[in-house]
Design a protein around this motif. Structure first.
Motif, PDB file in Angstrom:
ATOM      1  N   CYS A 305      -0.281  -0.353  25.114  1.00 50.04           N
ATOM      2  CA  CYS A 305      -1.238   0.667  25.535  1.00 50.04           C
ATOM      3  C   CYS A 305      -0.846   2.016  24.940  1.00 50.04           C
ATOM      4  CB  CYS A 305      -1.270   0.762  27.061  1.00 50.04           C
ATOM      5  SG  CYS A 305      -2.422   1.982  27.703  1.00 50.04           S
ATOM      6  N   LYS A 306      -1.669   2.555  24.076  1.00 49.47           N
ATOM      7  CA  LYS A 306      -1.442   3.867  23.468  1.00 49.47           C
ATOM      8  C   LYS A 306      -0.105   3.945  22.734  1.00 49.47           C
ATOM      9  CE  LYS A 306      -4.190   6.201  27.040  1.00 49.47           C
ATOM     10  NZ  LYS A 306      -4.226   7.256  28.070  1.00 49.47           N
ATOM     11  N   ASN A 307       0.376   2.798  22.228  1.00 57.63           N
ATOM     12  CA  ASN A 307       1.663   2.733  21.513  1.00 57.63           C
ATOM     13  C   ASN A 307       2.832   3.221  22.349  1.00 57.63           C
ATOM     14  OD1 ASN A 307       0.749   1.683  18.994  1.00 57.63           O
ATOM     15  ND2 ASN A 307      -0.108   3.693  18.505  1.00 57.63           N
ATOM     16  N   GLY A 308       2.670   3.145  23.660  1.00 57.96           N
ATOM     17  CA  GLY A 308       3.753   3.598  24.534  1.00 57.96           C
ATOM     18  C   GLY A 308       3.903   5.101  24.575  1.00 57.96           C
ATOM     19  N   SER A 309       2.905   5.808  24.058  1.00 53.31           N
ATOM     20  CA  SER A 309       2.974   7.270  24.054  1.00 53.31           C
ATOM     21  C   SER A 309       2.862   7.818  25.478  1.00 53.31           C
ATOM     22  CB  SER A 309       1.858   7.853  23.183  1.00 53.31           C
ATOM     23  OG  SER A 309       2.023   7.445  21.841  1.00 53.31           O
ATOM     24  N   ILE A 310       3.356   9.026  25.646  1.00 49.05           N
ATOM     25  CA  ILE A 310       3.363   9.658  26.965  1.00 49.05           C
ATOM     26  C   ILE A 310       2.140  10.553  27.114  1.00 49.05           C
ATOM     27  CG2 ILE A 310       4.630  11.242  28.474  1.00 49.05           C
ATOM     28  CD1 ILE A 310       7.205  10.286  27.055  1.00 49.05           C
ATOM     29  N   ASP A 311       1.429  10.392  28.226  1.00 49.58           N
ATOM     30  CA  ASP A 311       0.321  11.276  28.550  1.00 49.58           C
ATOM     31  C   ASP A 311       0.540  11.860  29.938  1.00 49.58           C
ATOM     32  OD1 ASP A 311      -0.166   9.113  30.187  1.00 49.58           O
ATOM     33  OD2 ASP A 311      -2.156   8.669  29.379  1.00 49.58           O
ATOM     34  N   CYS A 312      -0.430  12.617  30.429  1.00 47.89           N
ATOM     35  CA  CYS A 312      -0.261  13.295  31.722  1.00 47.89           C
ATOM     36  C   CYS A 312      -0.011  12.309  32.861  1.00 47.89           C
ATOM     37  CB  CYS A 312      -1.498  14.146  32.041  1.00 47.89           C
ATOM     38  SG  CYS A 312      -1.775  15.527  30.923  1.00 47.89           S
ATOM     39  N   ASP A 313      -0.849  11.280  32.941  1.00 53.09           N
ATOM     40  CA  ASP A 313      -0.716  10.317  34.028  1.00 53.09           C
ATOM     41  C   ASP A 313       0.583   9.520  33.911  1.00 53.09           C
ATOM     42  OD1 ASP A 313      -3.098  11.108  35.162  1.00 53.09           O
ATOM     43  OD2 ASP A 313      -4.292   9.513  34.249  1.00 53.09           O
ATOM     44  N   THR A 339       5.972   6.229  20.174  1.00 55.53           N
ATOM     45  CA  THR A 339       5.689   7.004  18.961  1.00 55.53           C
ATOM     46  C   THR A 339       5.494   8.491  19.251  1.00 55.53           C
ATOM     47  OG1 THR A 339       3.330   6.530  19.212  1.00 55.53           O
ATOM     48  CG2 THR A 339       4.606   5.041  17.821  1.00 55.53           C
ATOM     49  N   GLY A 340       5.530   8.883  20.509  1.00 56.40           N
ATOM     50  CA  GLY A 340       5.382  10.310  20.815  1.00 56.40           C
ATOM     51  C   GLY A 340       4.495  10.550  22.006  1.00 56.40           C
ATOM     52  N   PHE A 341       3.731  11.623  21.958  1.00 53.83           N
ATOM     53  CA  PHE A 341       2.783  11.969  23.009  1.00 53.83           C
ATOM     54  C   PHE A 341       1.382  11.561  22.591  1.00 53.83           C
ATOM     55  CE2 PHE A 341       6.205  15.143  23.370  1.00 53.83           C
ATOM     56  CZ  PHE A 341       6.581  14.934  24.692  1.00 53.83           C
ATOM     57  N   VAL A 342       0.516  11.373  23.569  1.00 54.24           N
ATOM     58  CA  VAL A 342      -0.885  11.095  23.279  1.00 54.24           C
ATOM     59  C   VAL A 342      -1.509  12.367  22.704  1.00 54.24           C
ATOM     60  CG1 VAL A 342      -3.132  10.511  24.262  1.00 54.24           C
ATOM     61  CG2 VAL A 342      -1.074   9.327  25.059  1.00 54.24           C
ATOM     62  N   MET A 343      -1.971  12.285  21.484  1.00 55.60           N
ATOM     63  CA  MET A 343      -2.478  13.475  20.790  1.00 55.60           C
ATOM     64  C   MET A 343      -3.982  13.594  20.984  1.00 55.60           C
ATOM     65  SD  MET A 343      -0.158  13.408  17.310  1.00 55.60           S
ATOM     66  CE  MET A 343      -0.506  11.677  16.945  1.00 55.60           C
ATOM     67  N   GLU A 344      -4.367  14.207  22.077  1.00 53.51           N
ATOM     68  CA  GLU A 344      -5.773  14.413  22.393  1.00 53.51           C
ATOM     69  C   GLU A 344      -5.952  15.806  22.979  1.00 53.51           C
ATOM     70  OE1 GLU A 344      -6.747  11.425  25.206  1.00 53.51           O
ATOM     71  OE2 GLU A 344      -6.712   9.762  23.755  1.00 53.51           O
ATOM     72  N   ALA A 345      -7.043  16.459  22.633  1.00 51.10           N
ATOM     73  CA  ALA A 345      -7.322  17.775  23.196  1.00 51.10           C
ATOM     74  C   ALA A 345      -7.439  17.691  24.709  1.00 51.10           C
ATOM     75  CB  ALA A 345      -8.617  18.337  22.599  1.00 51.10           C
ATOM     76  N   GLU A 346      -7.997  16.600  25.195  1.00 50.92           N
ATOM     77  CA  GLU A 346      -8.162  16.425  26.642  1.00 50.92           C
ATOM     78  C   GLU A 346      -6.822  16.480  27.369  1.00 50.92           C
ATOM     79  OE1 GLU A 346      -9.782  13.074  29.829  1.00 50.92           O
ATOM     80  OE2 GLU A 346     -10.003  12.756  27.675  1.00 50.92           O
ATOM     81  N   GLN A 347      -5.803  15.886  26.742  1.00 48.44           N
ATOM     82  CA  GLN A 347      -4.468  15.908  27.360  1.00 48.44           C
ATOM     83  C   GLN A 347      -3.913  17.330  27.415  1.00 48.44           C
ATOM     84  OE1 GLN A 347      -2.613  13.302  28.763  1.00 48.44           O
ATOM     85  NE2 GLN A 347      -4.567  12.217  28.604  1.00 48.44           N
ATOM     86  N   GLU A 348      -4.139  18.111  26.381  1.00 50.55           N
ATOM     87  CA  GLU A 348      -3.665  19.496  26.382  1.00 50.55           C
ATOM     88  C   GLU A 348      -4.388  20.305  27.467  1.00 50.55           C
ATOM     89  OE1 GLU A 348      -1.153  20.471  24.791  1.00 50.55           O
ATOM     90  OE2 GLU A 348      -0.920  18.996  23.180  1.00 50.55           O
ATOM     91  N   TYR A 349      -5.702  20.087  27.583  1.00 52.32           N
ATOM     92  CA  TYR A 349      -6.480  20.793  28.599  1.00 52.32           C
ATOM     93  C   TYR A 349      -6.034  20.409  30.012  1.00 52.32           C
ATOM     94  CZ  TYR A 349      -9.738  21.644  24.711  1.00 52.32           C
ATOM     95  OH  TYR A 349     -10.304  22.011  23.520  1.00 52.32           O
ATOM     96  N   LYS A 350      -5.663  19.150  30.145  1.00 50.40           N
ATOM     97  CA  LYS A 350      -5.252  18.637  31.462  1.00 50.40           C
ATOM     98  C   LYS A 350      -3.872  19.149  31.868  1.00 50.40           C
ATOM     99  CE  LYS A 350      -5.246  14.237  33.995  1.00 50.40           C
ATOM    100  NZ  LYS A 350      -5.414  12.771  33.869  1.00 50.40           N
TER     101      LYS A 350
END
Length: 494
Positions: A305-313, A339-350
């Protein structure tokens, strides 16, 4: 007592709603014949049965305290005396240092009592907060839990929901539909699936009631005693386990995803792993298991899921779990492949910065045993966020061939060689990129740099991982359980 004088009609009334009665729930949860109905003296005049049963019993030989709302009595609503009875049994559990299980099945605060019912809820929330980190608090949503009352289970450690039965919401569908002009169904706002997959409120979603109580029993069984200043290890339970085939679960291509749960299962004792919040933020896997009979918490990147990247949730999920483990000195084993963090504008806004900071804070503040293994790759932030040595890990290992770098080779070359690449075109540019990728992977995208500088402790063979982790657990069992930093408390980003 209520258990001895219950009305059979009440049982059939619950069955008509496809729900078990509180009596049946007690018998499903506790060892046969072990439950004692008990109402502690809370300093108030006894006003009789008020829609909640309290007491204690044994679950797989462990003493557990209990309260359960009875929907057939005033809809299981929170009145002032009702809340005070729950508070009283919760205080008993805290004093006895034993877990408590609460069954929620009611319509929220009792309207006819006015402010008194709201005050009772507030006092209960206060006690839930005081008990946090002292004893495990487990909530089972076996019906409706509505209004302000939802914050009692919301303050607890583990929330169980049941398909087609559980509903949790602050504001009901009827009110929201009237205000917003929508047509939500109650299940679409507060059903078991919503809180298991989307909101993250529920830690477990179970198909039916009886299976739910079985899962609660299994969780109680694996959780260690609530001794906040000691660690209990059952060393005699360790057995040799052939994990020589562990690499067969990993693809040859480090960028190809695989199910990290297969690695967790082979490292831990057979069939011991219990995943927590399985459906929420599945890019991070957390749960409890046993290694040589020792209860451990596991945090791992899930590359499926998402290459194991880290997101807010995912960061919130990991931070909360690490904090829980630290409360009870449960060792934490972290498996890194991201591979890193989830690179999405939504994640930055969140607020990825704020949410990620929770994860860093949880690992850095923890004083329980922390053991970390980099399986295949740790690019950039995840090297730090996933319990690195620099955040206080007791041991930080890396498997052979693991890639440790700031970012993937393609991104790094694009940044480092930006000027030169702008001057090239066609085949010449492609050849140059190919050479630079090889150079970057050879010189920077490997574990040699972090090993040479002591940023990780050791490169280990995958087939030795289980035994080394077990030896570390035994060697570190007497490490101090608190850091020598004098302060009232930390201020975790929220």
């Amino acid at each position: 007592m209520y258990l001895e004088n219950s009305n059979p009609y009440s049982i059939s009334k619950q069955h008509s709603r496809d729900k078990l009665h509180i009596l049946e729930r007690v018998s499903c949860l506790f060892d046969r014949g072990s439950f004692t109905e008990y109402y502690p003296d809370n300093g108030e005049k006894n006003s009789g049965y008020d829609g909640v049963i309290t007491g204690y019993g044994m679950i797989l030989g462990k003493k557990v305290y209990f309260y359960g709302q009875d929907f057939t009595c005033m809809g299981g609503t929170f009145g002032y005396h009702h809340s005070r009875q729950i508070i009283a049994i919760l205080k008993e559990a805290v004093a006895d240092k034993k877990p408590i299980v609460g069954i929620y099945d009611g319509g929220g605060a009792r309207i006819q009592e006015g402010a008194a019912s709201v005050a009772g809820c507030g006092e209960l929330f206060h006690m839930n907060a005081l008990a946090s980190g002292c004893i495990p608090q487990i909530a089972i949503i076996a019906g409706t839990c509505a209004g302000g009352a939802v914050y009692s289970p919301g303050l607890m450690d583990f929330v169980f929901t049941i398909d087609k039965i559980s509903n949790m919401f602050v504001t009901g569908a009827k009110v929201i539909n009237e205000v917003q002009g929508t047509d939500y169904l109650i299940e679409e706002l507060g059903g078991a699936g919503i809180h298991s997959k989307t909101s993250g409120v529920a830690h477990f979603r179970i198909q039916d009631e009886r299976s739910c109580y079985g899962k609660v029993r299994k969780l109680i069984d694996i959780l260690p005693p609530c001794y906040s200043t000691s660690r209990l290890f059952r060393t005699a339970a360790y057995h040799e386990k052939d994990i020589s085939g562990i690499l067969a679960y990993l693809p040859e291509d480090s960028q190809e995803p695989f199910d990290v749960k297969s690695v967790i299962d082979i490292l831990l004792d057979d069939e011991s792993f219990i995943e927590v919040q399985e459906e929420f933020a599945p890019n991070i896997v957390v749960g409890f298991g046993k290694l040589g009979g020792i209860t451990v918490g596991v945090v791992a990147n899930q590359s499926l899921c998402k290459n194991g990247s880290i997101d807010c949730d995912g960061a919130d999920k990991a931070a909360r779990f690490v904090q829980y483990c630290d409360c009870y000195n449960i060792p934490i084993i972290t498996l890194v492949d991201s591979t890193g963090f989830v690179m999405e504008a939504e994640q930055e806004y969140k607020g990825l910065i704020r949410h990620g900071a929770k994860m860093v804070h949880a690992y850095a503040e923890a004083s329980t045993i922390r053991l970390t293994v980099i399986l295949r790759k740790a690019y950039g932030g995840p090297f730090i966020f996933m319990g690195c040595k620099q955040l206080g890990a007791d041991k930080h290992y890396v498997w052979p061939g693991a890639e440790v770098a700031v970012m993937k080779a393609e991104g790094a070359v694009a940044v480092i060689c930006h000027g030169k690449l702008s001057e090239l075109e066609g085949v010449e540019k492609e050849d140059y990129i190919k050479v630079q990728l090889e150079e970057y992977r050879k010189n920077y995208m490997n574990s040699k740099v972090v090993l040479d500088r002591g940023f990780v402790d050791e490169e280990i063979r995958p087939e030795d991982t289980r035994e080394l982790l077990y030896r570390d657990l035994i060697r570190l069992k007497d490490k101090p359980v608190t850091e020598n930093v004098h302060k009232k408390r930390s201020n975790m980003p929220v």
